[in-house]
Write an enzyme that holds these catalytic residues in place. Structure first.
Site: not given
Ligand SMILES: *Cc1c(COP(=O)(O)O)cnc(C)c1O
Length: 378
Positions: A176, A45, A172, A235, A201, A131, A204
């Site tokens: 993910s 990541n 998110e 990440k 969140d 997550h 990513h």
């Protein structure tokens, strides 16, 4: 009462759900060694390839020279060292919030934030694919938990209409294990209509999306409508740590309430020192160049439709079948792990390919040729 450890392990093995820690050796950017075989790693990541960058390695060494190896105590016991404050100021500026608070990981950020702000008389509404750290944090808070099917905004609205107490929507930004984006525009408008708060969140999406890599909310011009911006330094930042960016009032309250901050030794100040450099790289010209490279790679791997992120999943379904494809890819020189339950739901095992700016164009083309040849990818 027997612990039945043998039965438990045998059960996991029979279901194709057993996991081993494999030695990842000789890591040189995207080239790694597993079982003394050289592989191209498509499972990291570290989206911008910063973890292996000389700038960041130097910054981390400099941080150690300046501040030593460890921090020695919680930030509320001995005091907070300067790099942590500098990092939080820089993160707040980056996320366009009044303040920010850093944690030892993204996981710890969730566990500190959600139970720090909500309790048993409140309601937390999560996207089904959120997550594990968001789910665990919601459970720990004691709030009523409601879940809506992935990106199902009509169901979200029905849940909002009947929710009790203070209401927090949790999602998110980029999922993910699926690589798709949340329906942020709709979620924000529902949140406003029902007077709920939103925790987004951006694990990513920061570094990958939006102006200066500021993430999905920034890409859509919705930064000011998100109350709680969560993210990780593990990440795109190429380091480790987590953060929450929010209003000054929220951050000051969390300094008093976030147990994963209060009762945990501060991350090494050298890490915070290096993270300030990582943020400057990520949000500056160097970051733009790395993002351009990353997106040109993604266009090679997935021309139509263009992917929403650097995560390209291929759902196989059966757990053992997914393992088999992953092992096949390994014999051909690629590290692409099978992601299985409980990380994803049962029967939706998948290969999760992640692409980074640290790969070379040649490595991307090799992967493309390989994927075109594998039946499961057609
Ligand atoms: C990785 C991840 C986290 C946890 O961050 P760490 O810094 O690795 O603990 C939180 N949320 C999402 C969506 C993640 O993918």
């Amino acid at each position: 009462m027997s612990w039945d450890l043998d039965t438990q392990s045998a059960d996991l093995r029979a279901q194709g759900l057993w996991r081993d820690l494999r030695l990842l050796d000789g890591v040189k950017g995207p080239i790694v060694q597993v079982d003394s075989q050289q592989l191209i790693n498509f499972s990291s990541n570290d989206y911008l390839g910063l973890a292996a960058s000389s700038e960041l390695k130097e910054a981390l060494k400099e941080g150690v020279n300046l501040y030593g190896a460890g921090s020695g105590a919680s930030r509320l016991v001995s005091g907070t060292q300067r790099p942590h404050l500098q990092l939080e100021e820089a993160l707040a500026e980056f996320k366009k919030t009044q303040a920010a608070l850093t944690f030892s990981s993204g996981y710890a950020a969730a566990l500190g934030t959600i139970p720090g702000l909500l309790g048993p008389s409140d309601t937390i509404i999560l996207d089904k694919l959120s997550h594990a750290c968001l789910v665990d944090a919601a459970r720990l808070s004691g709030a009523t938990i409601r879940v809506f099917p992935h990106n199902h905004v009509e169901k979200l609205e029905r849940l909002l209409a009947t929710a009790k107490g203070r209401v927090l929507i949790v999602t998110e930004a980029i999922f993910s294990m699926d690589g798709d984006a949340c329906a942020l525009l709709e979620i924000v408008s529902l949140k406003e209509r029902y007077g709920a708060w939103l925790l987004l969140d951006e694990a990513h999406s920061v570094g990958v999306l939006g102006p200066q890599g500021r993430g999905l909310a920034a890409a859509l011009g919705l930064e000011n409508q998100v109350e709680l911006h969560m993210g990780t330094l593990s990440k795109s930042f190429g380091l480790s740590g987590g953060y929450l960016a929010a209003s000054r009032q929220v951050i000051d309250l969390l300094i008093n309430r976030a147990r994963s901050l209060i009762y945990s030794t501060a991350p090494a100040p050298a890490l915070a020192y290096a993270a300030v450099h990582a943020l400057a790289l990520l949000s500056g010209q160097d970051g733009d160049l790395r993002r351009d490279r990353l997106w040109s790679y993604l266009a090679i791997l997935h021309p139509e439709p263009p992917p929403a992120s650097a995560i390209l999943p291929k759902v196989i379904g059966d757990e053992n079948e997914a393992l088999k494809v992953s092992v096949d890819l390994k014999t051909r020189g690629f590290l692409i792990p099978a992601i299985r339950y409980p990380t994803v739901s049962r029967g939706s095992a998948r290969l999760r390919i992640t692409c980074t700016a640290g790969h070379s164009q040649g490595q991307i083309e090799q992967l493309k040729a390989e994927l075109d040849a594998v039946d499961e990818f057609k």
